[in-house]
Scaffold this motif. Structure first.
Motif, PDB file in Angstrom:
ATOM      1  N   ASP A  53      35.346  39.843  32.352  1.00  0.00           N
ATOM      2  CA  ASP A  53      36.765  39.483  32.391  1.00  0.00           C
ATOM      3  C   ASP A  53      36.973  38.009  32.051  1.00  0.00           C
ATOM      4  O   ASP A  53      37.974  37.643  31.444  1.00  0.00           O
ATOM      5  CB  ASP A  53      37.407  39.860  33.723  1.00  0.00           C
TER       6      ASP A  53
ATOM      7  N   SER B 136      31.687  45.382  38.953  1.00  0.00           N
ATOM      8  CA  SER B 136      32.114  44.376  37.979  1.00  0.00           C
ATOM      9  C   SER B 136      31.131  44.380  36.817  1.00  0.00           C
ATOM     10  O   SER B 136      29.935  44.596  37.011  1.00  0.00           O
ATOM     11  CB  SER B 136      32.155  42.990  38.618  1.00  0.00           C
TER      12      SER B 136
ATOM     13  N   CYS C 248      36.721  37.847  28.277  1.00  0.00           N
ATOM     14  CA  CYS C 248      37.952  38.376  27.691  1.00  0.00           C
ATOM     15  C   CYS C 248      39.046  37.317  27.685  1.00  0.00           C
ATOM     16  O   CYS C 248      39.744  37.137  26.682  1.00  0.00           O
ATOM     17  CB  CYS C 248      38.437  39.602  28.462  1.00  0.00           C
ATOM     18  N   THR C 249      39.178  36.623  28.780  1.00  0.00           N
ATOM     19  CA  THR C 249      40.191  35.576  28.901  1.00  0.00           C
ATOM     20  C   THR C 249      39.873  34.406  27.978  1.00  0.00           C
ATOM     21  O   THR C 249      40.747  33.915  27.263  1.00  0.00           O
ATOM     22  CB  THR C 249      40.288  35.080  30.361  1.00  0.00           C
TER      23      THR C 249
ATOM     24  N   MET D  56      38.827  44.159  26.709  1.00  0.00           N
ATOM     25  CA  MET D  56      37.590  44.686  27.295  1.00  0.00           C
ATOM     26  C   MET D  56      36.988  45.763  26.391  1.00  0.00           C
ATOM     27  O   MET D  56      35.767  45.910  26.321  1.00  0.00           O
ATOM     28  CB  MET D  56      37.864  45.247  28.686  1.00  0.00           C
TER      29      MET D  56
END
Length: 97
Positions: A10, A40, A13-14, A20
């Motif tokens: 994550d 996760s 991705c940011t 994702m």
């Protein structure tokens, strides 16, 4: 398992502004290995350079996943051939001297 050698997907991705599903597709093609720890998803820190190359190929050059897979396979083959060439040259130097 220690999380210090892993980066959460994550965060990637940011940081890279990708979905994702992009990482899932890379995993499906065997280009990266996603590790799931306590629900996760993570990737190994050592793979971030390769992941960045893959993202740039996909976003900037519009190369699909099959193309990225082919490119990385060819790059590995070139690296292997270069290593073999260096070894052969080193062995030949013994006979030249």
């Amino acid at each position: 398992m220690s999380l210090e050698n892993f980066i959460p997907l994550d965060q990637l991705c940011t940081h890279y502004k990708v979905e994702m599903s992009f990482f899932t597709s890379l995993n499906d093609y065997g280009l990266i290995e996603i590790t799931t720890i306590e629900e996760s998803c993570f990737v190994h820190k050592e793979k971030t350079g390769e992941i960045e190359k893959m993202i740039r190929m996909h976003q900037e050059l519009n190369i699909n996943f099959e193309g990225i897979d082919t490119i990385f396979n060819l790059l590995k083959k070139i690296e292997t051939l270069q290593s073999q060439l260096i070894n052969t040259q080193n062995r030949l130097r013994v006979y030249e001297d």
